[in-house]
Design a protein around this motif. Structure first.
Motif, PDB file in Angstrom:
ATOM      1  N   ALA A  77       2.368 -30.925   1.777  1.00  0.00           N
ATOM      2  CA  ALA A  77       2.185 -32.371   1.626  1.00  0.00           C
ATOM      3  C   ALA A  77       1.119 -32.835   2.602  1.00  0.00           C
ATOM      4  CB  ALA A  77       3.505 -33.094   1.876  1.00  0.00           C
ATOM      5  N   GLY A  78       0.035 -33.410   2.108  1.00  0.00           N
ATOM      6  CA  GLY A  78      -1.101 -33.792   2.946  1.00  0.00           C
ATOM      7  C   GLY A  78      -0.909 -35.052   3.778  1.00  0.00           C
ATOM      8  N   PRO A  79      -0.912 -36.240   3.159  1.00  0.00           N
ATOM      9  CA  PRO A  79      -0.939 -37.483   3.931  1.00  0.00           C
ATOM     10  C   PRO A  79       0.441 -37.980   4.386  1.00  0.00           C
ATOM     11  CG  PRO A  79      -1.615 -37.816   1.632  1.00  0.00           C
ATOM     12  CD  PRO A  79      -1.028 -36.457   1.719  1.00  0.00           C
ATOM     13  N   GLU A  80       0.422 -39.022   5.216  1.00  0.00           N
ATOM     14  CA  GLU A  80       1.661 -39.519   5.830  1.00  0.00           C
ATOM     15  C   GLU A  80       2.540 -40.323   4.871  1.00  0.00           C
ATOM     16  OE1 GLU A  80      -1.405 -40.097   6.693  1.00  0.00           O
ATOM     17  OE2 GLU A  80      -1.813 -42.151   7.301  1.00  0.00           O
ATOM     18  N   ASP A  81       1.906 -41.098   3.965  1.00  0.00           N
ATOM     19  CA  ASP A  81       2.723 -41.982   3.120  1.00  0.00           C
ATOM     20  C   ASP A  81       3.768 -41.246   2.288  1.00  0.00           C
ATOM     21  OD1 ASP A  81       1.810 -44.891   3.374  1.00  0.00           O
ATOM     22  OD2 ASP A  81      -0.049 -43.747   3.310  1.00  0.00           O
ATOM     23  N   PRO A  82       3.372 -40.196   1.549  1.00  0.00           N
ATOM     24  CA  PRO A  82       4.398 -39.500   0.778  1.00  0.00           C
ATOM     25  C   PRO A  82       5.500 -38.890   1.659  1.00  0.00           C
ATOM     26  CG  PRO A  82       2.266 -38.378   0.619  1.00  0.00           C
ATOM     27  CD  PRO A  82       2.025 -39.695   1.265  1.00  0.00           C
ATOM     28  N   LEU A  83       5.149 -38.470   2.873  1.00  0.00           N
ATOM     29  CA  LEU A  83       6.170 -37.906   3.766  1.00  0.00           C
ATOM     30  C   LEU A  83       7.193 -38.967   4.149  1.00  0.00           C
ATOM     31  CD1 LEU A  83       3.858 -35.775   6.090  1.00  0.00           C
ATOM     32  CD2 LEU A  83       5.500 -34.886   4.437  1.00  0.00           C
ATOM     33  N   VAL A  84       6.662 -40.125   4.581  1.00  0.00           N
ATOM     34  CA  VAL A  84       7.553 -41.220   4.986  1.00  0.00           C
ATOM     35  C   VAL A  84       8.367 -41.706   3.779  1.00  0.00           C
ATOM     36  CG1 VAL A  84       7.513 -43.641   5.777  1.00  0.00           C
ATOM     37  CG2 VAL A  84       6.154 -41.907   6.970  1.00  0.00           C
ATOM     38  N   ASN A  85       7.778 -41.604   2.576  1.00  0.00           N
ATOM     39  CA  ASN A  85       8.485 -42.076   1.378  1.00  0.00           C
ATOM     40  C   ASN A  85       9.347 -41.004   0.712  1.00  0.00           C
ATOM     41  OD1 ASN A  85       7.621 -44.756   1.540  1.00  0.00           O
ATOM     42  ND2 ASN A  85       5.613 -44.167   0.758  1.00  0.00           N
ATOM     43  N   GLY A  86       9.486 -39.849   1.364  1.00  0.00           N
ATOM     44  CA  GLY A  86      10.521 -38.899   0.938  1.00  0.00           C
ATOM     45  C   GLY A  86      10.115 -37.828  -0.047  1.00  0.00           C
ATOM     46  N   ILE A  87       8.842 -37.465  -0.141  1.00  0.00           N
ATOM     47  CA  ILE A  87       8.463 -36.406  -1.103  1.00  0.00           C
ATOM     48  C   ILE A  87       9.190 -35.100  -0.796  1.00  0.00           C
ATOM     49  CG2 ILE A  87       6.338 -35.660   0.135  1.00  0.00           C
ATOM     50  CD1 ILE A  87       5.038 -35.243  -2.626  1.00  0.00           C
ATOM     51  N   VAL A  88       9.291 -34.769   0.493  1.00  0.00           N
ATOM     52  CA  VAL A  88       9.895 -33.477   0.864  1.00  0.00           C
ATOM     53  C   VAL A  88      11.385 -33.472   0.537  1.00  0.00           C
ATOM     54  CG1 VAL A  88      10.419 -31.978   2.839  1.00  0.00           C
ATOM     55  CG2 VAL A  88       8.118 -32.958   2.581  1.00  0.00           C
ATOM     56  N   ASP A  89      12.050 -34.622   0.695  1.00  0.00           N
ATOM     57  CA  ASP A  89      13.474 -34.714   0.380  1.00  0.00           C
ATOM     58  C   ASP A  89      13.717 -34.434  -1.112  1.00  0.00           C
ATOM     59  OD1 ASP A  89      14.518 -36.259   3.055  1.00  0.00           O
ATOM     60  OD2 ASP A  89      12.524 -36.876   2.450  1.00  0.00           O
ATOM     61  N   GLU A  90      12.809 -34.943  -1.964  1.00  0.00           N
ATOM     62  CA  GLU A  90      12.955 -34.704  -3.416  1.00  0.00           C
ATOM     63  C   GLU A  90      12.754 -33.222  -3.748  1.00  0.00           C
ATOM     64  OE1 GLU A  90      14.091 -36.851  -5.695  1.00  0.00           O
ATOM     65  OE2 GLU A  90      14.321 -38.168  -3.956  1.00  0.00           O
ATOM     66  N   PHE A  91      11.809 -32.577  -3.093  1.00  0.00           N
ATOM     67  CA  PHE A  91      11.565 -31.155  -3.348  1.00  0.00           C
ATOM     68  C   PHE A  91      12.729 -30.311  -2.830  1.00  0.00           C
ATOM     69  CE2 PHE A  91       7.319 -30.169  -5.159  1.00  0.00           C
ATOM     70  CZ  PHE A  91       6.939 -31.474  -5.443  1.00  0.00           C
ATOM     71  N   LYS A  92      13.308 -30.746  -1.722  1.00  0.00           N
ATOM     72  CA  LYS A  92      14.464 -30.029  -1.163  1.00  0.00           C
ATOM     73  C   LYS A  92      15.623 -30.023  -2.176  1.00  0.00           C
ATOM     74  CE  LYS A  92      16.367 -29.759   3.495  1.00  0.00           C
ATOM     75  NZ  LYS A  92      16.538 -30.529   4.741  1.00  0.00           N
ATOM     76  N   LYS A  93      15.791 -31.170  -2.857  1.00  0.00           N
ATOM     77  CA  LYS A  93      16.889 -31.282  -3.840  1.00  0.00           C
ATOM     78  C   LYS A  93      16.766 -30.232  -4.937  1.00  0.00           C
ATOM     79  CE  LYS A  93      17.613 -36.232  -3.368  1.00  0.00           C
ATOM     80  NZ  LYS A  93      17.130 -37.498  -3.926  1.00  0.00           N
ATOM     81  N   VAL A  94      15.532 -29.835  -5.294  1.00  0.00           N
ATOM     82  CA  VAL A  94      15.369 -28.829  -6.356  1.00  0.00           C
ATOM     83  C   VAL A  94      15.080 -27.442  -5.747  1.00  0.00           C
ATOM     84  CG1 VAL A  94      14.604 -30.504  -8.088  1.00  0.00           C
ATOM     85  CG2 VAL A  94      12.897 -29.314  -6.714  1.00  0.00           C
ATOM     86  N   GLY A  95      15.281 -27.326  -4.458  1.00  0.00           N
ATOM     87  CA  GLY A  95      15.208 -26.007  -3.805  1.00  0.00           C
ATOM     88  C   GLY A  95      13.800 -25.521  -3.493  1.00  0.00           C
ATOM     89  N   ILE A  96      12.816 -26.440  -3.430  1.00  0.00           N
ATOM     90  CA  ILE A  96      11.436 -26.007  -3.105  1.00  0.00           C
ATOM     91  C   ILE A  96      11.124 -26.393  -1.658  1.00  0.00           C
ATOM     92  CG2 ILE A  96       8.971 -26.194  -3.682  1.00  0.00           C
ATOM     93  CD1 ILE A  96       9.799 -26.875  -6.548  1.00  0.00           C
ATOM     94  N   PRO A  97      10.825 -25.400  -0.826  1.00  0.00           N
ATOM     95  CA  PRO A  97      10.499 -25.712   0.570  1.00  0.00           C
ATOM     96  C   PRO A  97       9.125 -26.361   0.695  1.00  0.00           C
ATOM     97  CG  PRO A  97      10.284 -23.357   0.189  1.00  0.00           C
ATOM     98  CD  PRO A  97      10.770 -23.955  -1.109  1.00  0.00           C
TER      99      PRO A  97
END
Ligand code: AMP
Ligand code: GLY
Length: 430
Positions: free
Chosen positions: A66-86
């Motif tokens: 994940a490149g920029p800050e906005d998607p991180l703060v808005n939870g992109i990684v949390d959504e990927f975690k839900k489907v098992g993608i690190p």
């Protein structure tokens, strides 16, 4: 590995360029790339992180970068975690180290990490009392993300009062309804990018970026007009940096920071020693462009080790010398960049001057390339006379509106390297 890179800037282009070199890569996917690098991978279209995570699961993607800050703060990684993608990047919780200046200040305070003294203010009634505690210049920071515009250095008390009131009245909406008021620090700045795997911190070599628009560090703040690495440090600075890295690792361990990703420390070397100005939770742009060109290790292998919590076994190999990056921006940047200027001879520039170009604000139309944003190109080169190659390329670049700084990097090192190569010295004039 199948890898998805999210983001549209020169930082993401550089990440794609480096990851493409890895023998571990099976397929590269890109989400929101600009037209300058969209051909490096298959583009996934999605406006929604839940949907993007689902598409990524169907495509059996192994890693999100994940490149920029906005998607991180808005939870992109949390959504990927839900489907098992690190992912390389924290969830919403630890993205707050960047997403909230007061959260970062409290983290530093709890962990005894040296930083400017500060007060947090939320009520306009307290402006006078809070400012009484500081001398000018004083630094005002909107608590939340404000696209790099949320820091103001006030040189007079009147300016401080007015700006603080503007911030609290919602200049940056919710992001400035809480403000960190901070002691002004002086000294050279350093960017320390490190990877964290939940247990171990792996620091990159120190880099420097040039935030001001004009030469000699004048003019308004920008997203970054250039960068280079490594920064030459004296012994004392080096020792302070080493100590800081240990302190940061201990702090993240003590706080059980459960994520894999980047911790970027914005540092300042003051007379009283090294202090932290800010944390970012993603690679710095434009610092990562020269850093990835300078890196001799397989980035994807390092990312895989991070995901497996094995960064203690990873070592980073770096090229010798220094690598430089100069940003070409559009006329009017940062206030109101002009879009639409044609960039005519980019292919020739790359070939004739042997530079590497990472694209940011660009758009292709009918086979032609146009400026489409503030920072347009990152022009990079490594090794002897790198700065000369870059500046020759820039002077021949047929993009008439371009704005760039002519003082990026340390000339002294070029001199030293040039002495070893007479032909090179002639062309450099050293
Ligand atoms: P930040 O987003 O917190 O890194 O701030 C952006 C820039 O503002 C930094 O790179 C510094 O150049 C400047 N800055 C931030 N905090 C301070 C401070 N306490 N004293 C002096 N300059 C600062
Ligand atoms: N170069 C500073 C940043 O990425 O925020």
């Amino acid at each position: 590995m199948k890898v998805l890179i999210y983001g549209s800037g020169a930082r993401e282009h550089a990440l794609a360029w480096k990851i493409k070199q890895s023998p571990l890569l099976e397929k590269l996917y890109l989400c929101k790339p600009n037209d300058g690098f969209s051909e490096l991978g298959e583009v996934l279209e999605s406006e929604n992180f839940t949907e993007l995570a689902e598409i990524s699961r169907e495509k059996e993607i192994d890693l999100l970068v994940a490149g920029p800050e906005d998607p991180l703060v808005n939870g992109i990684v949390d959504e990927f975690k839900k489907v098992g993608i690190p992912a390389i990047g924290p969830g919403k919780d630890w993205a707050m180290l960047e997403g909230s200046k007061s959260f970062a200040k409290k983290f530093m305070q709890r962990n005894n990490i040296p930083t400017a003294s500060y007060e947090i203010i939320t009520d306009i009634k307290d402006v006078y009392n809070v400012l009484e505690k500081f001398t000018v210049p004083v630094v005002l920071k909107a608590d939340g993300l404000a696209a790099g515009k949320g820091v103001h250095i006030a040189n007079t008390r009147l300016d401080a009062e007015r700006t603080l009131e503007e911030f609290l009245q919602g200049k940056f909406n919710e992001a400035s309804q809480k403000v960190v008021v901070e002691e002004f620090l002086e000294g050279p700045e350093l960017s320390l990018i490190a990877l964290w795997d939940g247990n171990n911190l792996l620091p990159f070599i120190p880099a420097r970026d040039y935030k001001k628009l004009e030469e000699g560090d004048k003019g308004p703040n920008t997203g970054g007009m250039g960068s280079y690495c490594p920064v030459s440090l004296d012994l004392k600075e080096y020792q302070e940096l080493e100590q800081y890295i240990k302190k940061l690792e201990t702090a993240l361990k003590n706080e059980k920071a459960d994520f894999t990703g980047v911790v970027y420390s914005g540092l300042i070397m003051t007379k009283e020693g090294l202090k932290v100005l800010e944390y970012n939770m993603r690679f710095g742009d434009p610092e990562i462009q020269p850093l990835l060109m300078h890196l001799d290790s397989d980035l994807l292998e390092i990312f895989a080790m991070a995901v497996n919590k094995e960064l203690d076994k990873a070592g980073l190999k770096w090229k010798s010398g220094q690598t430089f990056c100069v940003v070409a921006a559009a006329q009017g940047y940062p206030q109101s960049p002009e879009k639409g200027g044609e960039i005519k001879n980019i292919e020739e520039i790359i070939k004739d001057h042997d530079v590497t170009v990472f694209f940011a604000g660009v758009k292709k139309q009918d086979g032609k390339l146009f400026a489409n944003g503030g920072r347009v190109l990152s022009i990079c080169q490594t090794g002897p006379c790198a700065q000369k190659y870059i500046y020759d390329a820039l002077s021949e670049l047929d993009f008439c509106d371009k704005v760039y700084r002519k003082d990026i990097g340390e000339v002294s090192l070029s001199k030293e390297v040039c002495r070893k190569n007479e032909k090179c010295c002639d062309s450099c004039g050293f």
